[in-house]
Design a protein around this motif. Structure first.
Motif, PDB file in Angstrom:
ATOM      1  N   ARG A   1      46.672  43.481  42.270  1.00 41.63           N
ATOM      2  CA  ARG A   1      47.486  43.450  43.490  1.00 41.63           C
ATOM      3  C   ARG A   1      46.629  43.566  44.740  1.00 41.63           C
ATOM      4  NH1 ARG A   1      52.640  43.329  42.364  1.00 41.63           N
ATOM      5  NH2 ARG A   1      53.383  44.395  40.501  1.00 41.63           N
TER       6      ARG A   1
ATOM      7  N   GLN B   1      44.848  40.487  45.509  1.00 39.74           N
ATOM      8  CA  GLN B   1      45.728  39.499  46.121  1.00 39.74           C
ATOM      9  C   GLN B   1      45.898  39.770  47.614  1.00 39.74           C
ATOM     10  OE1 GLN B   1      49.419  38.776  44.149  1.00 39.74           O
ATOM     11  NE2 GLN B   1      50.228  37.572  45.839  1.00 39.74           N
TER      12      GLN B   1
ATOM     13  N   THR C   1      42.873  38.658  49.340  1.00 37.69           N
ATOM     14  CA  THR C   1      42.772  37.201  49.346  1.00 37.69           C
ATOM     15  C   THR C   1      43.755  36.588  50.339  1.00 37.69           C
ATOM     16  OG1 THR C   1      42.133  37.290  47.012  1.00 37.69           O
ATOM     17  CG2 THR C   1      42.793  35.141  47.892  1.00 37.69           C
ATOM     18  N   ASP C   2      44.960  37.125  50.363  1.00 39.22           N
ATOM     19  CA  ASP C   2      45.958  36.645  51.328  1.00 39.22           C
ATOM     20  C   ASP C   2      45.453  36.803  52.757  1.00 39.22           C
ATOM     21  OD1 ASP C   2      47.605  36.044  49.244  1.00 39.22           O
ATOM     22  OD2 ASP C   2      48.946  37.755  49.503  1.00 39.22           O
TER      23      ASP C   2
ATOM     24  N   ARG D   1      38.933  33.169  45.872  1.00 42.86           N
ATOM     25  CA  ARG D   1      39.277  33.229  44.457  1.00 42.86           C
ATOM     26  C   ARG D   1      38.751  31.992  43.770  1.00 42.86           C
ATOM     27  NH1 ARG D   1      44.332  34.380  41.017  1.00 42.86           N
ATOM     28  NH2 ARG D   1      44.152  32.240  40.307  1.00 42.86           N
TER      29      ARG D   1
END
Lengths: 121, 121
Positions: B67, B70, B73-74, B80
DNA sequence: TCGTTATATGAGCATATGATCATGTAGTTG
DNA sequence: CAACTACATGATCATATGCTCATATAACGA
Protein backbone atom coordinates in the motif's frame (compact mmCIF):
# COMPACT_ATOMS: atom_id res chain seq x y z
CA UNK A 1 28.92 17.32 3.23
CA UNK A 2 30.58 18.80 6.29
CA UNK A 3 28.50 21.49 7.97
CA UNK A 4 25.34 21.32 10.09
CA UNK A 5 23.54 18.90 7.81
CA UNK A 6 26.34 16.41 7.70
CA UNK A 7 25.58 13.79 10.26
CA UNK A 8 21.91 13.25 9.64
CA UNK A 9 22.41 13.35 5.90
CA UNK A 10 25.20 10.89 6.07
CA UNK A 11 22.95 8.58 8.02
CA UNK A 12 20.11 9.20 5.63
CA UNK A 13 22.17 8.26 2.67
CA UNK A 14 24.13 5.35 4.05
CA UNK A 15 22.92 3.54 7.13
CA UNK A 16 19.44 3.41 8.54
CA UNK A 17 18.09 6.30 10.48
CA UNK A 18 16.76 5.26 13.82
CA UNK A 19 12.99 4.90 14.10
CA UNK A 20 13.02 7.90 16.43
CA UNK A 21 14.62 10.12 13.82
CA UNK A 22 12.28 8.85 11.13
CA UNK A 23 9.41 9.81 13.39
CA UNK A 24 10.82 13.29 13.81
CA UNK A 25 11.33 13.76 10.11
CA UNK A 26 7.86 12.43 9.34
CA UNK A 27 6.41 14.74 11.94
CA UNK A 28 8.11 17.73 10.38
CA UNK A 29 6.65 16.85 7.01
CA UNK A 30 3.23 16.35 8.58
CA UNK A 31 3.32 19.86 9.99
CA UNK A 32 3.88 21.16 6.47
CA UNK A 33 1.17 18.96 5.02
CA UNK A 34 -1.71 21.36 5.55
CA UNK A 35 -2.69 24.06 3.06
CA UNK A 36 -3.73 26.46 5.80
CA UNK A 37 -0.39 26.14 7.53
CA UNK A 38 1.45 26.69 4.26
CA UNK A 39 -0.69 29.73 3.73
CA UNK A 40 0.24 31.04 7.17
CA UNK A 41 3.93 30.47 6.50
CA UNK A 42 3.60 32.22 3.21
CA UNK A 43 1.84 35.13 4.86
CA UNK A 44 4.76 35.52 7.22
CA UNK A 45 7.46 35.67 4.57
CA UNK A 46 7.63 39.43 4.74
CA UNK A 47 7.84 39.65 8.50
CA UNK A 48 6.01 38.99 11.73
CA UNK A 49 2.28 39.57 12.01
CA UNK A 50 -0.33 39.35 14.71
CA UNK A 51 -3.13 36.81 14.74
CA UNK A 52 -5.79 39.23 13.64
CA UNK A 53 -3.80 40.11 10.54
CA UNK A 54 -3.21 36.46 9.73
CA UNK A 55 -6.90 35.72 10.10
CA UNK A 56 -7.58 38.41 7.52
CA UNK A 57 -4.86 37.25 5.13
CA UNK A 58 -5.80 33.60 5.19
CA UNK A 59 -9.55 33.92 5.42
CA UNK A 60 -9.73 31.37 8.21
CA UNK A 61 -11.59 31.62 11.49
CA UNK A 62 -9.76 33.01 14.50
CA UNK A 63 -9.96 29.71 16.35
CA UNK A 64 -8.62 27.69 13.48
CA UNK A 65 -5.81 30.09 12.67
CA UNK A 66 -4.81 30.12 16.31
CA UNK A 67 -4.63 26.34 16.42
CA UNK A 68 -2.50 26.12 13.31
CA UNK A 69 -0.19 28.79 14.64
CA UNK A 70 0.24 26.72 17.73
CA UNK A 71 1.06 23.63 15.71
CA UNK A 72 3.68 25.56 13.76
CA UNK A 73 5.11 27.04 16.93
CA UNK A 74 5.25 23.68 18.67
CA UNK A 75 7.24 22.43 15.69
CA UNK A 76 9.65 25.34 16.14
CA UNK A 77 8.81 26.68 12.69
CA UNK A 78 7.41 29.88 14.15
CA UNK A 79 8.31 32.00 17.11
CA UNK A 80 5.80 33.81 19.27
CA UNK A 81 6.15 37.28 20.69
CA UNK A 82 3.54 38.75 22.93
CA UNK A 83 3.07 42.49 22.99
CA UNK A 84 0.23 43.77 25.07
CA UNK A 85 -2.99 42.25 23.88
CA UNK A 86 -1.54 41.04 20.64
CA UNK A 87 0.62 38.08 19.77
CA UNK A 88 3.03 38.32 16.89
CA UNK A 89 4.21 35.29 15.01
CA UNK A 90 7.27 35.09 12.79
CA UNK A 91 9.21 32.53 10.82
CA UNK A 92 11.70 30.83 13.08
CA UNK A 93 13.13 28.41 10.56
CA UNK A 94 13.64 29.84 7.05
CA UNK A 95 14.73 26.44 5.78
CA UNK A 96 11.06 25.63 5.25
CA UNK A 97 11.06 27.84 2.19
CA UNK A 98 13.81 25.81 0.63
CA UNK A 99 11.59 22.80 1.27
CA UNK A 100 8.67 24.44 -0.45
CA UNK A 101 10.87 25.50 -3.34
CA UNK A 102 12.09 21.96 -3.82
CA UNK A 103 8.57 20.61 -3.74
CA UNK A 104 7.31 23.27 -6.11
CA UNK A 105 10.14 22.57 -8.50
CA UNK A 106 9.51 18.87 -8.38
CA UNK A 107 5.79 19.31 -8.91
CA UNK A 108 6.40 21.75 -11.70
CA UNK A 109 8.61 19.30 -13.52
CA UNK A 110 6.07 16.59 -12.90
CA UNK A 111 3.20 18.59 -14.30
CA UNK A 112 5.20 20.23 -17.03
CA UNK A 113 3.50 18.28 -19.78
CA UNK A 114 0.03 18.93 -18.40
CA UNK A 115 -2.03 22.01 -17.66
CA UNK A 116 -0.14 25.11 -16.55
CA UNK A 117 -1.64 25.16 -13.10
CA UNK A 118 1.50 26.85 -11.78
CA UNK A 119 1.00 29.77 -14.11
CA UNK A 120 -2.62 30.21 -13.22
CA UNK A 121 -3.70 29.31 -16.74
CA UNK B 1 16.14 31.99 -9.87
CA UNK B 2 15.68 31.15 -13.51
CA UNK B 3 15.48 27.41 -14.11
CA UNK B 4 12.73 24.86 -13.46
CA UNK B 5 12.03 26.06 -9.94
CA UNK B 6 11.62 29.65 -10.90
CA UNK B 7 7.95 30.23 -11.38
CA UNK B 8 6.56 28.40 -8.40
CA UNK B 9 9.26 29.79 -6.15
CA UNK B 10 8.69 33.27 -7.33
CA UNK B 11 5.03 32.84 -6.52
CA UNK B 12 5.85 31.26 -3.21
CA UNK B 13 7.99 34.15 -2.18
CA UNK B 14 6.03 37.03 -3.56
CA UNK B 15 2.36 36.61 -4.37
CA UNK B 16 -0.01 34.00 -3.09
CA UNK B 17 0.07 30.54 -4.46
CA UNK B 18 -3.29 29.42 -5.66
CA UNK B 19 -5.23 27.14 -3.33
CA UNK B 20 -4.77 24.36 -5.86
CA UNK B 21 -1.01 24.60 -5.73
CA UNK B 22 -1.04 24.78 -1.95
CA UNK B 23 -3.04 21.58 -1.98
CA UNK B 24 -0.50 19.91 -4.22
CA UNK B 25 2.41 21.01 -2.07
CA UNK B 26 0.63 19.93 1.08
CA UNK B 27 -0.14 16.60 -0.49
CA UNK B 28 3.50 16.08 -1.38
CA UNK B 29 4.50 16.75 2.20
CA UNK B 30 1.77 14.42 3.43
CA UNK B 31 3.17 11.60 1.36
CA UNK B 32 6.51 12.10 3.09
CA UNK B 33 4.91 12.31 6.51
CA UNK B 34 4.94 8.60 7.28
CA UNK B 35 7.89 6.81 8.87
CA UNK B 36 7.27 3.64 6.90
CA UNK B 37 7.31 5.52 3.62
CA UNK B 38 10.51 7.29 4.58
CA UNK B 39 11.94 3.94 5.43
CA UNK B 40 10.99 2.59 2.03
CA UNK B 41 12.55 5.58 0.29
CA UNK B 42 15.66 5.11 2.32
CA UNK B 43 15.76 1.43 1.42
CA UNK B 44 15.69 2.36 -2.24
CA UNK B 45 18.60 4.79 -2.16
CA UNK B 46 20.99 2.18 -3.49
CA UNK B 47 18.81 1.05 -6.34
CA UNK B 48 15.56 -0.62 -7.26
CA UNK B 49 14.22 -3.51 -5.22
CA UNK B 50 11.26 -5.82 -5.39
CA UNK B 51 8.47 -5.86 -2.86
CA UNK B 52 9.65 -8.96 -1.07
CA UNK B 53 13.04 -7.40 -0.42
CA UNK B 54 11.44 -4.21 0.84
CA UNK B 55 9.21 -6.18 3.17
CA UNK B 56 12.32 -7.75 4.64
CA UNK B 57 14.22 -4.47 4.92
CA UNK B 58 11.43 -2.53 6.55
CA UNK B 59 9.94 -5.24 8.71
CA UNK B 60 6.42 -4.39 7.60
CA UNK B 61 3.73 -6.73 6.40
CA UNK B 62 3.44 -7.41 2.69
CA UNK B 63 0.03 -5.77 2.47
CA UNK B 64 1.13 -2.64 4.24
CA UNK B 65 4.35 -2.26 2.29
CA UNK B 66 2.44 -2.73 -0.93
CA UNK B 67 0.00 0.00 0.00
CA UNK B 68 2.72 2.47 0.90
CA UNK B 69 4.55 1.70 -2.33
CA UNK B 70 1.39 2.51 -4.17
CA UNK B 71 1.03 5.81 -2.35
CA UNK B 72 4.60 6.73 -3.23
CA UNK B 73 4.10 5.67 -6.83
CA UNK B 74 0.86 7.61 -7.17
CA UNK B 75 2.78 10.66 -5.96
CA UNK B 76 5.37 10.04 -8.67
CA UNK B 77 8.11 9.58 -6.10
CA UNK B 78 8.69 5.99 -7.16
CA UNK B 79 8.52 4.21 -10.46
CA UNK B 80 7.28 0.67 -10.92
CA UNK B 81 8.75 -1.96 -13.17
CA UNK B 82 7.20 -5.35 -13.52
CA UNK B 83 9.39 -8.28 -14.36
CA UNK B 84 7.71 -11.64 -14.37
CA UNK B 85 6.20 -12.30 -11.01
CA UNK B 86 8.09 -9.55 -9.31
CA UNK B 87 7.60 -5.82 -9.21
CA UNK B 88 10.60 -3.59 -8.78
CA UNK B 89 10.32 -0.13 -7.33
CA UNK B 90 12.86 2.62 -7.67
CA UNK B 91 13.28 6.27 -6.75
CA UNK B 92 11.73 8.41 -9.46
CA UNK B 93 12.37 11.79 -7.88
CA UNK B 94 15.74 12.15 -6.15
CA UNK B 95 14.80 15.61 -4.95
CA UNK B 96 13.11 13.98 -1.98
CA UNK B 97 16.52 13.33 -0.47
CA UNK B 98 17.32 17.00 -0.54
CA UNK B 99 14.06 17.48 1.32
CA UNK B 100 15.05 14.95 3.93
CA UNK B 101 18.47 16.49 4.25
CA UNK B 102 16.99 19.90 4.84
CA UNK B 103 14.63 18.53 7.45
CA UNK B 104 17.36 16.56 9.15
CA UNK B 105 19.61 19.60 9.21
CA UNK B 106 16.89 21.74 10.64
CA UNK B 107 15.99 19.18 13.27
CA UNK B 108 19.61 18.70 14.12
CA UNK B 109 20.10 22.40 14.70
CA UNK B 110 16.92 22.45 16.71
CA UNK B 111 17.96 19.59 18.93
CA UNK B 112 21.60 20.57 19.08
CA UNK B 113 21.43 21.66 22.68
CA UNK B 114 19.57 18.54 23.77
CA UNK B 115 20.24 14.82 23.65
CA UNK B 116 22.30 13.55 20.73
CA UNK B 117 19.52 11.55 19.20
CA UNK B 118 21.05 12.01 15.77
CA UNK B 119 24.23 10.34 16.86
CA UNK B 120 22.47 7.41 18.45
CA UNK B 121 23.74 8.38 21.88
C1' DT C 1 -5.24 -27.04 -16.21
C1' DC C 2 -3.66 -26.88 -11.50
C1' DG C 3 -0.74 -25.28 -8.07
C1' DT C 4 2.57 -21.99 -6.47
C1' DT C 5 4.69 -17.54 -5.87
C1' DA C 6 4.62 -12.44 -5.88
C1' DT C 7 1.93 -8.59 -5.44
C1' DA C 8 -2.39 -5.89 -5.04
C1' DT C 9 -6.70 -4.72 -3.01
C1' DG C 10 -11.46 -4.78 -0.64
C1' DA C 11 -13.46 -4.51 4.02
C1' DG C 12 -13.29 -3.25 8.61
C1' DC C 13 -11.41 -1.22 12.71
C1' DA C 14 -8.79 2.13 15.33
C1' DT C 15 -6.71 6.41 15.61
C1' DA C 16 -5.37 11.03 14.27
C1' DT C 17 -6.44 15.40 12.76
C1' DG C 18 -9.04 19.47 11.07
C1' DA C 19 -13.08 22.63 11.57
C1' DT C 20 -16.38 24.79 14.42
C1' DC C 21 -18.79 26.56 18.50
C1' DA C 22 -18.61 28.17 22.75
C1' DT C 23 -16.09 29.62 26.44
C1' DG C 24 -11.82 30.80 29.00
C1' DT C 25 -7.86 33.83 29.90
C1' DA C 26 -4.89 37.74 29.72
C1' DG C 27 -4.13 42.49 29.08
C1' DT C 28 -6.08 47.19 28.42
C1' DT C 29 -9.00 51.06 29.26
C1' DG C 30 -12.58 53.50 31.48
C1' DC D 1 -13.81 46.83 39.29
C1' DA D 2 -16.30 46.43 34.83
C1' DA D 3 -16.24 46.20 30.02
C1' DC D 4 -13.73 45.35 26.05
C1' DT D 5 -10.20 43.37 22.89
C1' DA D 6 -7.03 39.77 21.30
C1' DC D 7 -6.01 35.30 21.54
C1' DA D 8 -6.23 30.41 23.27
C1' DT D 9 -8.52 26.20 24.24
C1' DG D 10 -12.04 22.50 25.69
C1' DA D 11 -15.59 19.73 23.53
C1' DT D 12 -17.54 17.80 19.66
C1' DC D 13 -18.16 16.10 15.10
C1' DA D 14 -16.64 14.64 10.62
C1' DT D 15 -13.20 12.89 7.84
C1' DA D 16 -8.84 10.88 6.58
C1' DT D 17 -5.48 7.59 7.06
C1' DG D 18 -2.87 3.56 8.65
C1' DC D 19 -2.97 -1.31 9.79
C1' DT D 20 -4.63 -5.97 9.41
C1' DC D 21 -7.03 -10.01 7.56
C1' DA D 22 -8.60 -12.22 3.95
C1' DT D 23 -8.94 -12.68 -0.72
C1' DA D 24 -8.09 -11.42 -5.57
C1' DT D 25 -5.05 -11.10 -9.56
C1' DA D 26 -1.20 -12.14 -12.38
C1' DA D 27 2.66 -14.78 -14.00
C1' DC D 28 5.10 -18.90 -13.96
C1' DG D 29 6.04 -23.98 -13.88
C1' DA D 30 4.64 -28.97 -13.71
Amino acid sequence: MSSPLSIACFLMKTRSLSPEVLELVARRFAVLAEPMRLRLLQSLIDGEKNVHTLVGLTGGTQANVSRHLQTLTDAHLLRRRKEGLQVFYAIADPSIFKLCELVCGSLEKEHAARAGVFRGE
